[in-house]
Design a protein around this motif. Structure first.
Motif, short mmCIF file in Angstrom:
data_model
loop_
_atom_site.label_atom_id
_atom_site.label_comp_id
_atom_site.label_asym_id
_atom_site.label_seq_id
_atom_site.Cartn_x
_atom_site.Cartn_y
_atom_site.Cartn_z
N ARG A 1 0.82 -1.27 0.06
CA ARG A 1 0.01 -0.02 -0.08
C ARG A 1 0.89 1.10 0.01
O ARG A 1 0.42 2.23 -0.61
N LYS A 2 1.96 1.23 0.82
CA LYS A 2 2.73 2.43 0.98
C LYS A 2 3.67 2.64 -0.52
O LYS A 2 3.66 3.83 -0.93
N ILE A 3 3.86 1.44 -1.20
CA ILE A 3 4.51 1.73 -2.42
C ILE A 3 3.56 2.15 -3.45
O ILE A 3 3.79 2.78 -4.34
N LEU A 4 2.49 1.64 -3.49
CA LEU A 4 1.35 2.06 -4.54
C LEU A 4 0.92 3.57 -3.99
O LEU A 4 0.80 4.50 -5.12
N LYS A 5 0.99 4.16 -2.86
CA LYS A 5 0.58 5.50 -2.57
C LYS A 5 1.55 6.47 -3.19
O LYS A 5 1.53 7.50 -3.79
N VAL A 6 2.96 5.83 -3.03
CA VAL A 6 4.29 6.71 -3.70
C VAL A 6 4.14 6.86 -4.90
O VAL A 6 4.44 7.80 -5.76
N MET A 7 3.91 5.54 -5.71
CA MET A 7 3.78 5.55 -7.36
C MET A 7 2.46 6.71 -7.67
O MET A 7 2.70 7.27 -8.70
N ARG A 8 1.55 6.52 -6.92
CA ARG A 8 0.38 7.51 -7.25
C ARG A 8 0.85 8.78 -7.13
O ARG A 8 0.38 9.76 -8.02
N PHE A 9 1.32 9.27 -6.07
CA PHE A 9 1.91 10.63 -5.80
C PHE A 9 2.95 10.95 -6.72
O PHE A 9 2.64 12.06 -7.28
N THR A 10 3.77 10.10 -7.28
CA THR A 10 4.80 10.47 -8.19
C THR A 10 4.06 10.57 -9.61
O THR A 10 4.32 11.45 -10.27
N LEU A 11 3.25 9.81 -9.96
CA LEU A 11 2.31 9.86 -11.06
C LEU A 11 1.67 11.30 -11.34
O LEU A 11 1.69 12.17 -12.28
N VAL A 12 1.03 11.74 -10.25
CA VAL A 12 0.25 13.15 -9.90
C VAL A 12 1.48 14.19 -10.17
O VAL A 12 1.07 15.10 -10.87
N LEU A 13 2.42 14.07 -9.57
CA LEU A 13 3.55 15.20 -9.50
C LEU A 13 3.93 15.29 -11.25
O LEU A 13 4.23 16.32 -11.67
N THR A 14 4.08 14.19 -11.97
CA THR A 14 4.53 14.04 -13.32
C THR A 14 3.47 14.75 -14.29
O THR A 14 3.92 15.43 -14.90
N ILE A 15 2.38 14.45 -13.87
CA ILE A 15 1.32 15.04 -14.88
C ILE A 15 1.40 16.61 -14.67
O ILE A 15 1.06 17.22 -15.65
N ILE A 16 1.36 16.92 -13.56
CA ILE A 16 1.40 18.35 -13.21
C ILE A 16 2.45 18.96 -13.89
O ILE A 16 2.55 20.12 -14.35
N ALA A 17 3.70 18.41 -13.57
CA ALA A 17 5.14 18.78 -14.36
C ALA A 17 4.87 19.07 -15.95
O ALA A 17 5.04 20.01 -16.41
#
Length: 88
Positions: free
Chosen positions: A11-27
């Motif tokens: 769950r922690k790994i999936l949460k970090v991956m989702r957060f990274t995806l959102v930051l990538t999309i915003i960038a």
């Protein structure tokens, strides 16, 4: 106990991956926005003049004398009034 640790870690790994995806999309969206603004000419950064710095810092020559600078508007109004009086 192992299953609980593995699911928690997953769950922690999936949460970090989702957060990274959102930051990538915003960038990516911000880069696209900057590109659009540069293309339309809204975003213009003032260029620093190149070349001889002495030419850039040199003083500006006066185009008119001191009396023309201080009484210029009064002279223009006087000429306008004379023109309007001559027209009548």
């Amino acid at each position: 106990m192992r299953i609980y640790l593995i699911t928690g870690l997953k769950r922690k790994i999936l949460k970090v991956m989702r957060f990274t995806l959102v930051l990538t999309i915003i960038a990516i969206l911000l880069v696209q926005l900057v590109g659009i603004l540069k293309g339309t000419g809204v975003y213009n950064r003032e260029e620093i003049p190149n070349g001889n710095s002495m030419k850039v810092v040199s003083p500006v020559t006066d185009a008119c004398g001191e009396d023309e600078r201080t009484h210029g508007l009064e002279n223009i109004l006087e000429h306008l009034l004379k023109y309007l009086q001559d027209k009548k």
